[in-house]
Design a protein around this motif. Sequence first.
Motif, short mmCIF file in Angstrom:
data_model
loop_
_atom_site.label_atom_id
_atom_site.label_comp_id
_atom_site.label_asym_id
_atom_site.label_seq_id
_atom_site.Cartn_x
_atom_site.Cartn_y
_atom_site.Cartn_z
N GLY A 9 36.14 19.62 -50.04
CA GLY A 9 36.89 18.43 -50.45
C GLY A 9 36.21 17.70 -51.59
N GLU A 10 36.01 16.40 -51.42
CA GLU A 10 35.42 15.56 -52.48
C GLU A 10 33.92 15.75 -52.63
OE1 GLU A 10 39.20 14.09 -51.16
OE2 GLU A 10 37.36 14.40 -50.02
N VAL A 41 26.41 24.96 -52.64
CA VAL A 41 27.68 25.51 -53.13
C VAL A 41 28.77 24.82 -52.32
CG1 VAL A 41 29.17 27.54 -53.24
CG2 VAL A 41 26.73 27.75 -53.79
N GLY A 42 29.75 24.26 -53.03
CA GLY A 42 30.93 23.70 -52.38
C GLY A 42 32.13 24.55 -52.73
N ILE A 62 38.43 20.37 -55.79
CA ILE A 62 37.20 20.74 -56.49
C ILE A 62 36.99 19.84 -57.72
CG2 ILE A 62 36.15 22.55 -57.93
CD1 ILE A 62 35.69 22.99 -54.95
N GLU A 63 38.06 19.54 -58.42
CA GLU A 63 37.94 18.65 -59.57
C GLU A 63 37.52 17.24 -59.14
OE1 GLU A 63 37.87 19.27 -62.83
OE2 GLU A 63 37.90 21.35 -62.11
N SER A 95 34.10 15.21 -60.20
CA SER A 95 34.05 13.85 -60.75
C SER A 95 32.95 13.02 -60.08
CB SER A 95 35.41 13.16 -60.58
OG SER A 95 35.67 12.83 -59.22
N PHE A 96 32.63 13.32 -58.84
CA PHE A 96 31.58 12.58 -58.13
C PHE A 96 30.20 13.22 -58.29
CE2 PHE A 96 35.35 11.55 -55.35
CZ PHE A 96 35.42 10.22 -55.69
#
Length: 265
Positions: free
Chosen positions: A46-47, A62-63, A71-72, A76-77
């Motif tokens: 998620g975020e 790794v996410g 993923i975007e 951003s975070f």
Amino acid sequence: MSLEHHKNATLRYQQQVDNSREYVMTFIQQEFPQLEGLRVMEVGCGEGGVLTPLLEKGCQCVGVDLSPDRIELARSFLGKYETTGQLKLIAKNIYDVDFLGEFRNSFDVIILKDAIEHIPDQEKIVGHLKQLLTPRGQVYFGFPPWYMPHGGHQQICHNKFLSMVPYIHLLPRPIYKGVLKMFGEENDIVNELMDVKSTGISIERFERIVKRQGYKITQRRFYLINPIYKYKFNVSAREQWKAISAIPYVRDFVTTCMYYMIKPE
């Protein structure tokens, strides 16, 4: 009564960070006290809030998520960690051959936080994760048992009454779907809740899967009050009473969250 964090990605991210720092990371540290350099993957990241405290402690992460949009958001975070090479964010299915080719035997810890209850073939993924673990590797799971009062995720309902009624998700499928529609829930909410009804997992079934797939449980924690309820309902986390957690099946109905660490035998 759709909660604010369902609509606000920044708020949702910060809640994930706080919950991970106070509960998830400390639970993992029971098996891996030294976090620096630990190789970690989160499935359904998620975020990226769950990974953030681990990145802060020096883990290599790794996410992975099926949704490019999620993923975007994570990027951003957490973009600064990607820039330094400490983090990879990937929109991909972990069953893909090239994913397995790149990450076979790579991870000391694999995290599935509030994910297993959304996955259709739970037996398959639990077995598959073995191929991604290092020899010392373990898998963390955190999930709400299906039979608990809000195990159907009905708190996402827009209708305040439906979002608060306990055990309504245990109605037979046609009746449950009819009730959701009768109270005016939109089709996307109805479909999501019916999907969860198909994949919700109990304590007993999870532990049977773990055993069949050749794992052993190294840590287990029962929560009477899910730590995430701090943000949803302004109540403090509380572990389940030991007398209740020792009673199979009964505990499913009154335990709102389970944490596990498991490793291949």
